[in-house]
Motif scaffolding. Sequence first.
Motif, short mmCIF file in Angstrom:
data_model
loop_
_atom_site.label_atom_id
_atom_site.label_comp_id
_atom_site.label_asym_id
_atom_site.label_seq_id
_atom_site.Cartn_x
_atom_site.Cartn_y
_atom_site.Cartn_z
N SER A 125 56.48 39.52 46.13
CA SER A 125 55.65 38.79 45.17
C SER A 125 54.21 38.94 45.63
CB SER A 125 56.06 37.32 45.09
OG SER A 125 55.82 36.69 46.33
N ALA A 126 53.28 38.82 44.68
CA ALA A 126 51.86 39.03 44.98
C ALA A 126 51.02 37.96 44.33
CB ALA A 126 51.42 40.40 44.47
N GLN A 127 49.93 37.61 45.01
CA GLN A 127 48.93 36.72 44.44
C GLN A 127 47.56 37.25 44.83
OE1 GLN A 127 49.19 32.32 44.33
NE2 GLN A 127 47.38 32.39 45.63
N VAL A 128 46.68 37.32 43.84
CA VAL A 128 45.31 37.79 44.06
C VAL A 128 44.37 36.71 43.57
CG1 VAL A 128 43.60 39.53 43.42
CG2 VAL A 128 45.99 40.21 43.79
N VAL A 129 43.39 36.36 44.39
CA VAL A 129 42.40 35.36 44.00
C VAL A 129 41.03 36.03 44.04
CG1 VAL A 129 41.36 33.12 44.53
CG2 VAL A 129 43.81 33.49 44.97
N LEU A 130 40.34 35.96 42.90
CA LEU A 130 38.98 36.47 42.78
C LEU A 130 38.17 35.38 42.08
CD1 LEU A 130 36.84 38.74 42.93
CD2 LEU A 130 37.67 39.52 40.70
N ARG A 131 37.18 34.86 42.79
CA ARG A 131 36.39 33.72 42.31
C ARG A 131 37.34 32.58 41.99
NH1 ARG A 131 34.59 38.05 39.44
NH2 ARG A 131 32.78 39.07 40.32
N ASN A 132 37.36 32.08 40.77
CA ASN A 132 38.25 30.98 40.40
C ASN A 132 39.49 31.46 39.65
OD1 ASN A 132 36.53 29.05 41.50
ND2 ASN A 132 35.29 28.98 39.65
N GLU A 133 39.72 32.76 39.64
CA GLU A 133 40.85 33.33 38.92
C GLU A 133 41.99 33.63 39.88
OE1 GLU A 133 41.62 36.81 35.59
OE2 GLU A 133 39.82 36.90 36.82
N VAL A 134 43.20 33.17 39.53
CA VAL A 134 44.39 33.44 40.33
C VAL A 134 45.31 34.33 39.50
CG1 VAL A 134 46.40 32.45 41.49
CG2 VAL A 134 44.21 31.22 41.52
N LEU A 135 45.63 35.51 40.05
CA LEU A 135 46.50 36.46 39.39
C LEU A 135 47.81 36.52 40.15
CD1 LEU A 135 43.81 39.28 39.05
CD2 LEU A 135 44.52 37.65 37.27
#
Length: 150
Positions: A125-135
């Motif tokens: 599983s993967a989670q990417v956080v860029l600024r206030n966005e969580v993918l």
Amino acid sequence: MTLALLALSACQPQDPEGKPAAPPADAPAASATATPATASGGMDIGQPITARGTEPFWAVEITNGVKFRLTRPDQPDLLAEAPGAAISPDGATWVAKGPNGEQLTISLKMAACSDGMSDLKYPMSAQVVLRNEVLKGCAAKTAELPREGG
């Protein structure tokens, strides 16, 4: 003796939280501090890994365990680099920086994952956080990505 140890520890560089500071980028790698290429769950971060998700669509390519390319429709690709990964028993987390100082945090966990739109199964599983966005999405070694109809 105690006073000497205190004096030596006071000379060690520290980050704002009081932990030892990371060595300079040009410092030779010491084997005791090098990031292992394999998390104890069997994740080989030395191999190219692709993470991807839906709603919104996105993908992150991880190369050499330190280089990242985030792609999303209608947005320019974001290239980022991290000095290495923080390895945990079940995965790895990177805090990467883009060319303009953008912080990109990528976390992979060894856990069966489905992308929610197909019946494809991924090992991570993967989670990417860029600024206030969580993918959120799934990941696999690039060479072993699941494919529809195969």
